[in-house]
Design a protein around this motif. Structure first.
Motif, PDB file in Angstrom:
ATOM      1  N   SER A  60       0.811  -1.210  -0.084  1.00 42.10           N
ATOM      2  CA  SER A  60       0.190   0.048   0.126  1.00 42.10           C
ATOM      3  C   SER A  60       0.811   1.291  -0.031  1.00 42.10           C
ATOM      4  N   PHE A  61       1.733   1.320   0.898  1.00 44.25           N
ATOM      5  CA  PHE A  61       2.709   2.316   0.878  1.00 44.25           C
ATOM      6  C   PHE A  61       3.545   2.486  -0.369  1.00 44.25           C
ATOM      7  N   GLY A  62       4.030   1.537  -0.828  1.00 45.84           N
ATOM      8  CA  GLY A  62       4.682   1.637  -2.317  1.00 45.84           C
ATOM      9  C   GLY A  62       3.928   2.145  -3.224  1.00 45.84           C
ATOM     10  N   LEU A  63       2.680   1.502  -3.447  1.00 45.68           N
ATOM     11  CA  LEU A  63       1.893   2.166  -4.513  1.00 45.68           C
ATOM     12  C   LEU A  63       1.445   3.657  -4.489  1.00 45.68           C
ATOM     13  N   GLY A  64       1.022   3.889  -2.929  1.00 46.21           N
ATOM     14  CA  GLY A  64       0.946   5.472  -2.700  1.00 46.21           C
ATOM     15  C   GLY A  64       2.032   6.379  -3.014  1.00 46.21           C
ATOM     16  N   ALA A  65       3.515   5.776  -2.886  1.00 44.09           N
ATOM     17  CA  ALA A  65       4.451   6.519  -2.886  1.00 44.09           C
ATOM     18  C   ALA A  65       4.828   6.805  -4.598  1.00 44.09           C
ATOM     19  N   LEU A  66       4.521   5.955  -5.297  1.00 39.90           N
ATOM     20  CA  LEU A  66       4.604   6.178  -6.780  1.00 39.90           C
ATOM     21  C   LEU A  66       3.496   6.979  -7.370  1.00 39.90           C
ATOM     22  N   LEU A  67       2.210   7.278  -6.562  1.00 39.19           N
ATOM     23  CA  LEU A  67       1.430   8.223  -6.901  1.00 39.19           C
ATOM     24  C   LEU A  67       2.019   9.693  -6.400  1.00 39.19           C
ATOM     25  N   LEU A  68       2.784   9.849  -5.199  1.00 37.88           N
ATOM     26  CA  LEU A  68       3.315  11.033  -4.898  1.00 37.88           C
ATOM     27  C   LEU A  68       4.495  11.599  -6.080  1.00 37.88           C
ATOM     28  N   LEU A  69       5.219  10.413  -6.334  1.00 43.61           N
ATOM     29  CA  LEU A  69       6.344  10.656  -7.278  1.00 43.61           C
ATOM     30  C   LEU A  69       5.611  11.444  -8.619  1.00 43.61           C
ATOM     31  N   SER A  70       4.784  10.814  -8.949  1.00 43.55           N
ATOM     32  CA  SER A  70       4.220  11.137 -10.358  1.00 43.55           C
ATOM     33  C   SER A  70       3.787  12.634 -10.307  1.00 43.55           C
ATOM     34  N   ALA A  71       3.285  13.179  -9.096  1.00 39.09           N
ATOM     35  CA  ALA A  71       3.347  14.681  -8.868  1.00 39.09           C
ATOM     36  C   ALA A  71       4.514  15.496  -9.195  1.00 39.09           C
ATOM     37  N   MET A  72       5.677  14.772  -8.524  1.00 37.49           N
ATOM     38  CA  MET A  72       6.878  15.658  -8.487  1.00 37.49           C
ATOM     39  C   MET A  72       7.757  15.535 -10.039  1.00 37.49           C
ATOM     40  N   PHE A  73       7.137  14.634 -10.673  1.00 33.45           N
ATOM     41  CA  PHE A  73       7.808  14.484 -12.084  1.00 33.45           C
ATOM     42  C   PHE A  73       6.743  14.685 -13.054  1.00 33.45           C
ATOM     43  N   PRO A  74       6.154  15.769 -13.240  1.00 31.70           N
ATOM     44  CA  PRO A  74       4.972  15.979 -14.337  1.00 31.70           C
ATOM     45  C   PRO A  74       5.439  15.234 -15.652  1.00 31.70           C
ATOM     46  N   GLN A  75       6.931  15.201 -16.221  1.00 36.97           N
ATOM     47  CA  GLN A  75       7.055  14.864 -17.611  1.00 36.97           C
ATOM     48  C   GLN A  75       6.959  13.202 -17.541  1.00 36.97           C
ATOM     49  N   TRP A  76       6.885  12.524 -16.450  1.00 34.91           N
ATOM     50  CA  TRP A  76       6.946  11.100 -16.224  1.00 34.91           C
ATOM     51  C   TRP A  76       5.472  10.682 -15.527  1.00 34.91           C
ATOM     52  N   ARG A  77       4.667  11.645 -15.490  1.00 30.72           N
ATOM     53  CA  ARG A  77       3.578  11.538 -14.499  1.00 30.72           C
ATOM     54  C   ARG A  77       2.558  10.237 -15.002  1.00 30.72           C
ATOM     55  N   LEU A  78       2.427  10.359 -16.329  1.00 27.85           N
ATOM     56  CA  LEU A  78       1.776   9.231 -16.920  1.00 27.85           C
ATOM     57  C   LEU A  78       2.333   7.530 -16.811  1.00 27.85           C
ATOM     58  N   LEU A  79       3.486   7.783 -17.078  1.00 29.98           N
ATOM     59  CA  LEU A  79       4.277   6.598 -16.922  1.00 29.98           C
ATOM     60  C   LEU A  79       4.252   5.912 -15.433  1.00 29.98           C
ATOM     61  N   LEU A  80       4.412   6.954 -14.453  1.00 37.86           N
ATOM     62  CA  LEU A  80       4.391   6.734 -12.931  1.00 37.86           C
ATOM     63  C   LEU A  80       2.992   5.956 -12.444  1.00 37.86           C
ATOM     64  N   LEU A  81       1.994   6.656 -12.973  1.00 43.13           N
ATOM     65  CA  LEU A  81       0.694   6.065 -12.809  1.00 43.13           C
ATOM     66  C   LEU A  81       0.425   4.758 -13.569  1.00 43.13           C
ATOM     67  N   GLU A  82       0.904   4.709 -14.526  1.00 43.20           N
ATOM     68  CA  GLU A  82       0.671   3.365 -15.023  1.00 43.20           C
ATOM     69  C   GLU A  82       1.452   2.265 -14.330  1.00 43.20           C
ATOM     70  N   ILE A  83       2.722   2.492 -14.041  1.00 41.46           N
ATOM     71  CA  ILE A  83       3.351   1.707 -13.325  1.00 41.46           C
ATOM     72  C   ILE A  83       2.847   1.211 -12.043  1.00 41.46           C
ATOM     73  N   SER A  84       2.093   2.191 -11.316  1.00 38.59           N
ATOM     74  CA  SER A  84       1.364   2.037 -10.158  1.00 38.59           C
ATOM     75  C   SER A  84       0.221   1.076 -10.463  1.00 38.59           C
ATOM     76  N   LEU A  85      -0.723   1.320 -11.215  1.00 35.29           N
ATOM     77  CA  LEU A  85      -1.542   0.437 -11.598  1.00 35.29           C
ATOM     78  C   LEU A  85      -1.198  -1.009 -12.085  1.00 35.29           C
ATOM     79  N   GLY A  86      -0.031  -1.014 -12.781  1.00 33.25           N
ATOM     80  CA  GLY A  86       0.259  -2.324 -13.098  1.00 33.25           C
ATOM     81  C   GLY A  86       0.780  -3.114 -11.893  1.00 33.25           C
TER      82      GLY A  86
END
Length: 276
Positions: A60-86
């Motif tokens: 749970s913490f790891g998946l949530g952390a990926l969501l937080l990182l997606s906000a810090m790297f807007p250029q990679w946001r979509l990729l990080l969201l997809e990684i979290s869902l995957g």
């Protein structure tokens, strides 16, 4: 009276910390959000342990952390969201295959993913809205976050006192017996006034949009409060924890904020598209 004094003292300590984090933004805000995610995940998993569920805390913490990182790297946001869902499918699910007891495993997987979404998604939207800009004049995102915190604190406080002194009609007695319709209307009235005063002066939002925002934030705060109360009812616990004297756990303090954060983020995006 003792509980009220504890609540006030805790607020006196916590509010300046929150304001400093909002002012600094960037990676300081990320660190604060990461702490909230970690502690909130711990409280959620401790609550569920009372009901016999065993969601995966670190996942749970790891998946949530990926969501937080997606906000810090807007250029990679979509990729990080997809990684979290995957990862929710390819990591969280298989980890349950090798348990000795498989009873309730599907519920545990669902809770593992939902807890990451429940905490990580609103926190990531706050980080995205605040941004990393620092200096004077303050960035627009800072004013949005200050408005959000002020509105939620105003709603919670006004609802608490109005409900205590005037409350007669129960809002949702099976979920939270202490909440009343009078408390909700008291909180709504004060939040509408606050949004009228601040949204126009700080963000140049038209008065009619400020009223809509006040109404939406009040509704979201109420639903967020009831959602956490429902989880506590299911887990058969009074508070999510004991981190904050007079307030209970961390989740007891931010439950309204989580739902309101989602509303504010999308309102802020829509407000930019509305001609003033």
């Amino acid at each position: 009276m003792n509980t009220l004094v504890l609540r006030v003292l805790t607020a006196v300590v916590a509010i300046p910390i929150v304001l400093l984090v909002v002012w600094l933004g960037g990676w300081v805000a990320f660190g604060a959000a990461l702490f909230v995610l970690a502690w909130g995940s711990y409280e959620l998993h401790q609550m569920m342990a009372h009901s016999g569920s065993r969601p995966l805390l670190w996942v749970s913490f790891g998946l949530g952390a990926l969501l937080l990182l997606s906000a810090m790297f807007p250029q990679w946001r979509l990729l990080l969201l997809e990684i979290s869902l995957g990862a929710a499918l390819l990591v969280a699910f298989p980890l349950l295959f090798w348990r000795e007891r498989l009873d309730g495993s599907l519920v545990d997987w669902a809770l593992t993913v939902v807890f990451a979404l429940y905490l990580g998604w609103p926190l990531s939207l706050l980080l995205l809205l605040r941004g990393s800009q620092f200096g004077w004049p303050p960035p627009r995102g800072l004013w949005w976050l200050l408005l959000l915190f002020a509105a939620v604190w105003t709603f919670d406080s006004a609802a608490f006192f109005t409900g205590h002194f005037l409350g007669r009609h129960k809002l949702a007695p099976q979920i939270s017996p202490g909440k009343t319709w009078e408390g909700v209307f008291g909180g709504l009235l004060c939040t509408l006034i606050l949004c009228l005063l601040l949204a126009g002066s700080l963000l140049q939002v038209p008065w009619y949009l400020a009223l809509i925002l006040g109404l939406a934030l009040s509704l979201a705060a109420t639903l967020g409060d009831l959602a956490e109360s429902l989880m506590k009812r299911q887990a058969q616990v009074k508070d999510s924890g004991q981190l904050m004297p007079g307030h209970g756990g961390l989740l007891d303090r931010i439950d309204s904020l989580l739902f309101a954060a989602v509303v504010l983020y999308f309102f802020a995006q829509l407000a930019l598209a509305v001609p003033h």
